[in-house]
Each structure stands twice: as structure tokens, then as C-alpha cells.
Design a protein around this motif. Structure first.
Motif, short mmCIF file in Angstrom:
data_model
loop_
_atom_site.label_atom_id
_atom_site.label_comp_id
_atom_site.label_asym_id
_atom_site.label_seq_id
_atom_site.Cartn_x
_atom_site.Cartn_y
_atom_site.Cartn_z
N LEU A 181 0.86 -1.18 0.00
CA LEU A 181 0.00 0.00 0.00
C LEU A 181 0.89 1.23 0.00
CD1 LEU A 181 -2.47 -1.26 2.69
CD2 LEU A 181 -3.15 -0.61 0.38
N ARG A 182 0.51 2.25 -0.78
CA ARG A 182 1.33 3.46 -0.84
C ARG A 182 0.45 4.68 -1.06
NH1 ARG A 182 5.36 3.63 -5.61
NH2 ARG A 182 3.47 4.26 -6.65
N ALA A 183 0.82 5.76 -0.38
CA ALA A 183 0.11 7.03 -0.54
C ALA A 183 1.14 8.16 -0.51
CB ALA A 183 -0.92 7.24 0.56
N PHE A 184 0.90 9.17 -1.31
CA PHE A 184 1.74 10.36 -1.31
C PHE A 184 1.06 11.42 -0.47
CE2 PHE A 184 2.81 8.32 -5.34
CZ PHE A 184 4.19 8.27 -5.25
N CYS A 185 1.86 12.11 0.35
CA CYS A 185 1.36 13.22 1.15
C CYS A 185 2.02 14.48 0.62
CB CYS A 185 1.70 13.01 2.62
SG CYS A 185 1.15 14.37 3.65
N TYR A 186 1.22 15.32 -0.01
CA TYR A 186 1.74 16.54 -0.62
C TYR A 186 1.80 17.65 0.42
CZ TYR A 186 0.94 13.81 -4.78
OH TYR A 186 0.99 12.81 -5.70
N VAL A 187 2.49 18.72 0.08
CA VAL A 187 2.73 19.82 1.01
C VAL A 187 1.41 20.43 1.52
CG1 VAL A 187 2.96 21.66 -0.71
CG2 VAL A 187 4.25 21.80 1.44
N GLU B 209 5.98 2.94 6.74
CA GLU B 209 7.27 3.54 6.42
C GLU B 209 7.06 4.91 5.80
OE1 GLU B 209 9.80 0.96 4.15
OE2 GLU B 209 9.17 -0.79 5.31
N ARG B 210 8.01 5.82 6.09
CA ARG B 210 7.95 7.19 5.57
C ARG B 210 9.24 7.47 4.82
NH1 ARG B 210 4.37 10.29 8.65
NH2 ARG B 210 5.51 12.21 8.22
N ALA B 211 9.10 8.08 3.65
CA ALA B 211 10.27 8.50 2.88
C ALA B 211 9.99 9.91 2.36
CB ALA B 211 10.51 7.54 1.72
N GLU B 212 10.93 10.79 2.57
CA GLU B 212 10.78 12.18 2.09
C GLU B 212 11.29 12.25 0.66
OE1 GLU B 212 10.43 15.39 4.03
OE2 GLU B 212 9.71 14.39 5.82
N SER B 213 10.57 13.00 -0.15
CA SER B 213 10.96 13.20 -1.54
C SER B 213 10.71 14.66 -1.88
CB SER B 213 10.15 12.26 -2.44
OG SER B 213 10.68 12.27 -3.74
N GLU B 214 11.05 15.01 -3.10
CA GLU B 214 10.86 16.39 -3.52
C GLU B 214 10.14 16.41 -4.86
OE1 GLU B 214 14.03 19.60 -4.88
OE2 GLU B 214 14.18 19.20 -2.72
N GLY B 215 9.12 17.27 -4.96
CA GLY B 215 8.38 17.40 -6.20
C GLY B 215 9.14 18.19 -7.24
N ARG C 115 7.91 19.57 -0.83
CA ARG C 115 8.11 18.34 -0.08
C ARG C 115 6.97 17.36 -0.35
NH1 ARG C 115 6.26 16.23 5.05
NH2 ARG C 115 4.67 17.82 4.89
N ILE C 116 7.34 16.11 -0.57
CA ILE C 116 6.37 15.02 -0.70
C ILE C 116 6.82 13.91 0.24
CG2 ILE C 116 5.37 13.28 -2.22
CD1 ILE C 116 5.89 15.17 -4.57
N VAL C 117 5.91 13.45 1.08
CA VAL C 117 6.19 12.32 1.95
C VAL C 117 5.50 11.10 1.36
CG1 VAL C 117 5.96 11.36 4.27
CG2 VAL C 117 6.35 13.81 3.98
N VAL C 118 6.27 10.04 1.14
CA VAL C 118 5.72 8.80 0.61
C VAL C 118 5.51 7.86 1.80
CG1 VAL C 118 6.05 6.88 -0.98
CG2 VAL C 118 7.00 9.13 -1.54
N LEU C 119 4.26 7.49 2.02
CA LEU C 119 3.91 6.56 3.10
C LEU C 119 3.61 5.20 2.47
CD1 LEU C 119 1.47 8.94 4.98
CD2 LEU C 119 3.83 8.43 5.59
N SER C 120 4.21 4.15 3.03
CA SER C 120 4.00 2.83 2.43
C SER C 120 4.04 1.74 3.50
CB SER C 120 5.07 2.56 1.37
OG SER C 120 6.36 2.56 1.95
#
Length: 142
Positions: A11-17, A39-45, A50-55
Motif C-alpha cells: 500500500l502506498r500514498a503520497f502526502c503533498y505539502v 514507512e515514511r520517505a521524504e521526496s521532492e516534487g 516536499r512530498i512524503v511517501v507513506l508505504s
């Protein structure tokens, strides 16, 4: 309890700013067993936002059954069963997109925001066998 012919569910969801991390995590948790680790991973759009990927990966048979029983709560689960041939790929993976807003409210609906990928057990590993195994498993949970 019936056997669940799945190796795992991702399962995965993106959390946008513009979104609250906690709310997006709560939406994802709608499908997960209690106390399951996300799990949380920070990414950049593209524009530096900032985009946090939750999985979460669910592998234990009881936990997979829990996730699939949530999917079986879809209002039109029969429609989903009819679409399985289009939703299972040649690698025996079932794909669904679930609505993030509805999940936050505790409801299960197809939509946008949460991606579900479930690896279907099939021997031999052929799409047709995977579709049939997924159909039997989901129909058994309805």
C-alpha cells in the motif's frame, strides 16, 4: 478461514505539502491491521515542494486477509470482480487505486490517492491463473 492466495500486499500514498501527514497516514491505516508499521520517505516534487511517501508491505497471511477484507467492503465489489482481468498484469500483480479522502473517513472506495498492489499466488505464474485465484479469494471474503 479460507486460504488467501497472495504473497504480499503493498500500500502506498503520497502526502503533498498541502496535506497533513497524520491524516494521510490515518487514511492508509484504514486498510492495515492495528499497530502495523508505516514507512515514511521524504521526496521532492518537480517544483521543490516536499512530498512524503507513506508505504506498508503486508506479508503475513492473517494481515493480508485483513487488508483484502477491507477491499471486500467496496460498495461495488461485484464490479471489481468483473474487472479483475484488467486489474491483474502479466506478472500476477493485482492493482487497485483507492480513494484517500474516503479512506480517511473510514470508507472504502475506488478512486485516487492510495495505490494497492497485491502479488497473487499462481502456479504456474500465468495471468489467467492469478485472475482466477484473486477472484475466488475476494469473492470468499464478501
Amino acid at each position: 478461514m479460507p486460504e488467501v492466495p497472495f504473497h504480499y500486499v503493498d500500500l502506498r500514498a503520497f502526502c503533498y505539502v498541502t496535506e497533513d501527514d497524520k491524516r494521510v497516514e490515518d487514511a492508509l491505516r484504514t486498510f492495515l491491521p492495528e499497530e502495523f508499521e508505516v514507512e515514511r520517505a521524504e521526496s521532492e516534487g518537480y517544483h521543490g515542494d516536499r512530498i512524503v511517501v507513506l508505504s506498508a508491505r503486508v506479508e503475513n497471511a492473517d494481515d493480508v486477509r485483513h487488508v483484502l477484507s477491507k477491499v471486500a467492503e467496496l460498495p461495488d465489489v461485484e464490479g471489481l470482480l468483473d474487472e479483475l482481468d484488467d486489474r491483474v498484469d502479466d506478472n500476477c500483480s493485482l492493482f487497485l487505486r483507492l480513494d484517500k479522502q474516503s479512506a480517511y473517513r473510514g470508507r472504502v472506495e475506488l478512486g485516487e490517492g492510495i495505490t494497492l498492489r497485491a502479488k497473487v499466488e499462481a502456479y504456474p505464474a500465468k495471468k489467467e491463473a492469478a485472475v482466477e485465484n484473486a477472484r475466488e479469494a475476494l469473492a470468499g471474503l464478501v
